[in-house]
Write a protein that holds these residues in place. Structure first.
Motif, short mmCIF file in Angstrom:
data_model
loop_
_atom_site.label_atom_id
_atom_site.label_comp_id
_atom_site.label_asym_id
_atom_site.label_seq_id
_atom_site.Cartn_x
_atom_site.Cartn_y
_atom_site.Cartn_z
N ARG A 116 0.85 -1.19 0.00
CA ARG A 116 0.00 0.00 0.00
C ARG A 116 0.88 1.23 0.00
O ARG A 116 1.92 1.27 0.67
CB ARG A 116 -0.91 0.01 1.22
N GLN A 117 0.47 2.23 -0.75
CA GLN A 117 1.22 3.49 -0.81
C GLN A 117 0.23 4.64 -0.65
O GLN A 117 -0.80 4.67 -1.34
CB GLN A 117 1.92 3.59 -2.16
N SER A 118 0.52 5.54 0.24
CA SER A 118 -0.29 6.74 0.43
C SER A 118 0.60 7.95 0.20
O SER A 118 1.73 7.99 0.69
CB SER A 118 -0.85 6.81 1.86
N GLN A 119 0.10 8.90 -0.56
CA GLN A 119 0.83 10.14 -0.80
C GLN A 119 -0.09 11.32 -0.57
O GLN A 119 -1.26 11.29 -0.98
CB GLN A 119 1.35 10.20 -2.24
N THR A 120 0.44 12.34 0.04
CA THR A 120 -0.25 13.62 0.16
C THR A 120 0.45 14.58 -0.79
O THR A 120 1.68 14.75 -0.71
CB THR A 120 -0.19 14.15 1.60
N TRP A 121 -0.31 15.17 -1.70
CA TRP A 121 0.23 16.07 -2.72
C TRP A 121 -0.24 17.50 -2.44
O TRP A 121 -1.38 17.71 -2.01
CB TRP A 121 -0.28 15.66 -4.10
N MET A 122 0.64 18.46 -2.72
CA MET A 122 0.33 19.87 -2.55
C MET A 122 0.78 20.60 -3.81
O MET A 122 1.88 20.34 -4.33
CB MET A 122 1.06 20.41 -1.33
N ARG A 123 -0.05 21.52 -4.29
CA ARG A 123 0.36 22.35 -5.42
C ARG A 123 1.37 23.40 -4.90
O ARG A 123 1.10 24.10 -3.93
CB ARG A 123 -0.83 23.06 -6.05
N THR A 124 2.51 23.46 -5.55
CA THR A 124 3.53 24.46 -5.22
C THR A 124 3.78 25.30 -6.47
O THR A 124 3.26 24.99 -7.55
CB THR A 124 4.84 23.78 -4.78
N ALA A 125 4.60 26.33 -6.35
CA ALA A 125 4.90 27.17 -7.51
C ALA A 125 5.42 26.36 -8.70
O ALA A 125 4.99 26.57 -9.83
CB ALA A 125 5.87 28.28 -7.12
N PRO A 126 6.35 25.38 -8.48
CA PRO A 126 6.81 24.60 -9.63
C PRO A 126 5.86 23.47 -10.05
O PRO A 126 6.09 22.82 -11.06
CB PRO A 126 8.14 24.00 -9.16
N GLY A 127 4.81 23.20 -9.29
CA GLY A 127 3.87 22.15 -9.66
C GLY A 127 3.51 21.27 -8.47
O GLY A 127 3.85 21.58 -7.32
N TRP A 128 2.82 20.17 -8.73
CA TRP A 128 2.40 19.25 -7.68
C TRP A 128 3.60 18.52 -7.09
O TRP A 128 4.46 18.04 -7.82
CB TRP A 128 1.41 18.22 -8.24
N ARG A 129 3.65 18.46 -5.73
CA ARG A 129 4.75 17.81 -5.03
C ARG A 129 4.20 16.96 -3.89
O ARG A 129 3.22 17.33 -3.22
CB ARG A 129 5.72 18.84 -4.44
N VAL A 130 4.85 15.82 -3.65
CA VAL A 130 4.52 14.95 -2.52
C VAL A 130 5.08 15.60 -1.25
O VAL A 130 6.27 15.90 -1.19
CB VAL A 130 5.11 13.54 -2.70
N VAL A 131 4.23 15.78 -0.25
CA VAL A 131 4.67 16.37 1.01
C VAL A 131 4.75 15.32 2.12
O VAL A 131 5.42 15.53 3.12
CB VAL A 131 3.78 17.56 1.44
N ALA A 132 4.05 14.20 1.92
CA ALA A 132 4.10 13.08 2.87
C ALA A 132 3.77 11.81 2.12
O ALA A 132 2.90 11.80 1.23
CB ALA A 132 3.10 13.29 4.02
N ALA A 133 4.48 10.73 2.47
CA ALA A 133 4.25 9.44 1.82
C ALA A 133 4.43 8.32 2.83
O ALA A 133 5.19 8.44 3.79
CB ALA A 133 5.22 9.27 0.65
N HIS A 134 3.73 7.23 2.57
CA HIS A 134 3.82 6.05 3.44
C HIS A 134 3.69 4.81 2.56
O HIS A 134 2.79 4.73 1.74
CB HIS A 134 2.71 6.09 4.48
N VAL A 135 4.59 3.88 2.73
CA VAL A 135 4.56 2.61 1.99
C VAL A 135 4.59 1.48 3.03
O VAL A 135 5.38 1.51 3.96
CB VAL A 135 5.77 2.47 1.05
N SER A 136 3.71 0.50 2.84
CA SER A 136 3.71 -0.66 3.73
C SER A 136 3.29 -1.89 2.94
O SER A 136 2.71 -1.80 1.87
CB SER A 136 2.77 -0.44 4.92
N LEU A 137 3.60 -3.05 3.51
CA LEU A 137 3.25 -4.34 2.91
C LEU A 137 2.32 -5.08 3.84
O LEU A 137 2.51 -5.06 5.06
CB LEU A 137 4.49 -5.19 2.66
N LEU A 138 1.31 -5.71 3.27
CA LEU A 138 0.43 -6.56 4.09
C LEU A 138 1.17 -7.85 4.43
O LEU A 138 2.02 -8.30 3.66
CB LEU A 138 -0.86 -6.86 3.33
N GLY A 139 0.85 -8.43 5.56
CA GLY A 139 1.53 -9.63 6.04
C GLY A 139 1.35 -10.84 5.17
O GLY A 139 0.62 -10.93 4.25
#
Length: 128
Positions: free
Chosen positions: A105-128
């Motif tokens: 699973r991957q979660s990303q939080t994106w924010m529009r910045t002056a140069p464009g969309w950027r990831v500000v927080a991300a999380h990656v995990s694997l199910l058991g």
């Protein structure tokens, strides 16, 4: 305050999906310069990985520079993008690495910045 009419504006969803797809291509083809570009260059950016916690753009960039080159291909099983107004979004996906039966699973939080969309927080995990 954001009202429901500002959730998932069609043009904004398309912009975020394009940024997400660009990130995905860079991830599976190890285009480190694109991955670095798409993370917000800030000490406030964070990425929690399957085996690491990275705080700030520099730690994330250092991790990317030393990442193994094998086993990067993956299949996206589901992608959910939600935008909130014109400048904020989340992108969540389920994936399976090539040759693996485990779901990630991957979660990303994106924010529009002056140069464009950027990831500000991300999380990656694997199910058991």
């Amino acid at each position: 305050m954001i009202d429901n009419a500002q959730i998932n504006l069609t043009d904004v969803v398309a912009e975020v999906r394009a940024a997400f797809d660009r990130y995905e291509d860079a991830l599976v083809h190890n285009k480190v310069e694109v991955l670095d570009e798409l993370f917000w260059n800030s000490p406030h950016t964070l990425r929690y990985g399957a085996t690491e916690n990275l705080y700030g753009y520099e730690e994330i960039a250092d991790f990317r520079a030393g990442r193994p080159l094998q086993g990067l291909m993956r299949e996206l099983l589901r992608v959910e993008i939600t935008t909130y107004g014109r400048d904020f979004a989340t992108a969540n996906c389920e994936f399976r690495r090539e040759g693996s039966t485990r779901t990630g699973r991957q979660s990303q939080t994106w924010m529009r910045t002056a140069p464009g969309w950027r990831v500000v927080a991300a999380h990656v995990s694997l199910l058991g």
